[in-house]
Design a protein around this motif. Structure first.
Motif, mmCIF file in Angstrom:
data_model
loop_
_atom_site.group_PDB
_atom_site.id
_atom_site.type_symbol
_atom_site.label_atom_id
_atom_site.label_comp_id
_atom_site.label_asym_id
_atom_site.label_seq_id
_atom_site.Cartn_x
_atom_site.Cartn_y
_atom_site.Cartn_z
ATOM 1 N N GLU A 120 -18.425 -22.511 -74.334
ATOM 2 C CA GLU A 120 -19.472 -22.941 -73.411
ATOM 3 C C GLU A 120 -19.072 -24.233 -72.709
ATOM 4 N N ASP A 121 -19.422 -24.325 -71.430
ATOM 5 C CA ASP A 121 -19.401 -25.600 -70.723
ATOM 6 C C ASP A 121 -20.670 -26.356 -71.086
ATOM 7 N N THR A 122 -20.573 -27.578 -71.530
ATOM 8 C CA THR A 122 -21.764 -28.329 -71.945
ATOM 9 C C THR A 122 -22.111 -29.462 -70.982
ATOM 10 N N HIS A 123 -21.283 -29.713 -69.979
ATOM 11 C CA HIS A 123 -21.599 -30.667 -68.901
ATOM 12 C C HIS A 123 -22.126 -32.014 -69.419
ATOM 13 N N PRO A 124 -21.344 -32.928 -69.854
ATOM 14 C CA PRO A 124 -19.884 -32.838 -69.869
ATOM 15 C C PRO A 124 -19.375 -32.214 -71.174
ATOM 16 N N GLY A 125 -18.143 -31.762 -71.089
ATOM 17 C CA GLY A 125 -17.483 -31.302 -72.298
ATOM 18 C C GLY A 125 -17.514 -29.799 -72.491
ATOM 19 N N THR A 126 -17.004 -29.405 -73.652
ATOM 20 C CA THR A 126 -16.863 -27.999 -74.015
ATOM 21 C C THR A 126 -17.288 -27.806 -75.462
ATOM 22 N N ARG A 127 -17.925 -26.678 -75.735
ATOM 23 C CA ARG A 127 -18.269 -26.317 -77.106
ATOM 24 C C ARG A 127 -17.658 -24.952 -77.415
ATOM 25 N N VAL A 128 -16.882 -24.903 -78.505
ATOM 26 C CA VAL A 128 -16.281 -23.652 -78.941
ATOM 27 C C VAL A 128 -16.792 -23.363 -80.344
ATOM 28 N N SER A 129 -17.348 -22.170 -80.543
ATOM 29 C CA SER A 129 -17.862 -21.777 -81.853
ATOM 30 C C SER A 129 -17.187 -20.481 -82.285
ATOM 31 N N VAL A 130 -16.834 -20.423 -83.567
ATOM 32 C CA VAL A 130 -16.232 -19.226 -84.148
ATOM 33 C C VAL A 130 -16.974 -18.916 -85.444
ATOM 34 N N GLY A 131 -17.449 -17.693 -85.594
ATOM 35 C CA GLY A 131 -18.170 -17.286 -86.804
ATOM 36 C C GLY A 131 -17.444 -16.169 -87.507
ATOM 37 N N VAL A 132 -17.385 -16.259 -88.838
ATOM 38 C CA VAL A 132 -16.788 -15.201 -89.657
ATOM 39 C C VAL A 132 -17.736 -14.898 -90.816
ATOM 40 N N ALA A 133 -17.668 -13.683 -91.321
ATOM 41 C CA ALA A 133 -18.494 -13.290 -92.449
ATOM 42 C C ALA A 133 -17.972 -13.933 -93.721
ATOM 43 N N LEU A 134 -18.889 -14.364 -94.594
ATOM 44 C CA LEU A 134 -18.510 -14.948 -95.878
ATOM 45 C C LEU A 134 -18.188 -13.831 -96.881
#
Length: 326
Positions: free
Chosen positions: A312-326
């Motif tokens: 995601e663009d967060t204006h300013p900056g960037t957010r990257v999320s990664v999800g995995v199953a436990l």
């Protein structure tokens, strides 16, 4: 070795205890006749549980559950007067090592079965200990070998004149360094099949943020999360790519500095990694291919562990999320 004998009939308990002691001398045998004596018996780890199926105050399945909750590696034998196949199958599925029907040869068979179960347990423990020693040695040697590779790459970097070539080797060296750090976590772990991923991620984020071209304030919000080895390795390389991208490409204003937040948290049955910066964000037209991020590698690694990637663009900056199953 320690054996728990559970039965609400005192005469049957005595006969069972004698049969086991006759076959296996020098045992510490503890009687269980009611809930209070069961709790007292569990104050020390038993090697074997011998329990009747039908007791006035409970049944053998409930006793097995209570014992295994306290001491998961305890072996178990069920003794019962109900000799039907359904109960036998249920007992084996529940985790009993064997099933003995009361009758003429009950006591003789009980003693022999107890000895065989305990001997089998000793063999399994010895094999497990040997396996763990071998794995520890393999992890140690692999860690050392990775350190040698890192050193060789670093030496090669110094001989290259082209800055782009040096950067490619530096990126490769950092990926191998991430693998080496994971190997160190494996070596420290009491269970070589799982690793404490939070500890690895915290060290990784600190090391990479220190490499930023301008001063970067790191905010780490990292929960302790154990992951299987086959998930931890791709997830670790993926985290390395995302954090490295933020460090190398997000920040440009040395006077202003930068801020990066790395978060690892449980969300229901998933583990979610979030890397967020307040840098310049995506350049125009590069939303599908963030500069310098190695998005293709991130997506391939996420596919290996059935992970989801969100940028995601967060204006300013960037957010990257990664999800995995436990």
């Amino acid at each position: 070795m320690r054996v728990i004998v559970a039965d609400d009939d005192p005469d049957t308990r005595v006969l069972n205890m004698r049969a086991i002691a006759h076959e296996i001398p020098d045992l510490d045998i503890v009687e269980v006749a009611d809930p209070a004596s069961l709790e007292q018996a569990l104050s020390a780890a038993p090697d074997l549980l011998v329990t009747d199926y039908d007791l006035r105050w409970t049944d053998g399945f409930q006793i097995l559950t209570r014992v295994r909750d306290a001491h998961p590696h305890c072996h178990a034998i069920m003794v019962t007067g109900t000799g039907n196949e359904d109960l036998a199958v249920r007992a084996m599925k529940a985790g009993f090592d064997d099933y003995i029907v009361k009758g003429r040869n009950q006591l003789k068979r009980l003693g022999l079965t107890a000895r065989l179960v305990l001997e089998r347990g000793q063999t399994q423990r010895a094999l497990s200990e040997n396996r763990d020693l071998v794995l520890a040695e393999l992890y140690h040697r692999l860690h050392n070998n990775l350190q040698i590779v890192i050193s060789l790459i670093r030496q090669t970097e110094k001989t290259l004149r082209d800055a782009a070539d040096r950067q490619q080797l530096a990126d490769l060296r950092q990926r191998i360094q991430a693998l080496s750090s994971l190997q160190e976590q494996f070596y420290r772990s009491p269970d070589f099949r799982r690793v404490e991923f939070g500890a690895f991620l915290g060290e990784l984020a600190e090391r990479l943020s220190a490499l930023a071209p301008i001063p970067v304030t790191l905010v780490a919000e990292i929960e302790a999360v154990e992951l299987p080895v086959d998930v931890a390795v791709p997830f670790g390389l993926l985290a390395n790519e995302i954090i490295t991208n933020a460090v190398q490409h997000a920040f440009s204003d040395e006077a202003q500095g930068g801020r990066m937040r790395v978060r690892l948290q449980r969300q229901g049955d998933r583990c979610v990694l979030t890397v967020e910066d307040d840098g310049r964000g995506f350049e125009s037209g590069l939303r599908s291919q963030p500069a310098g991020m190695g998005l293709h590698l991130v997506e391939r690694l996420a596919q290996q562990i059935d992970g989801t990637v969100n940028i995601e663009d967060t204006h300013p900056g960037t957010r990257v999320s990664v999800g995995v199953a436990l």
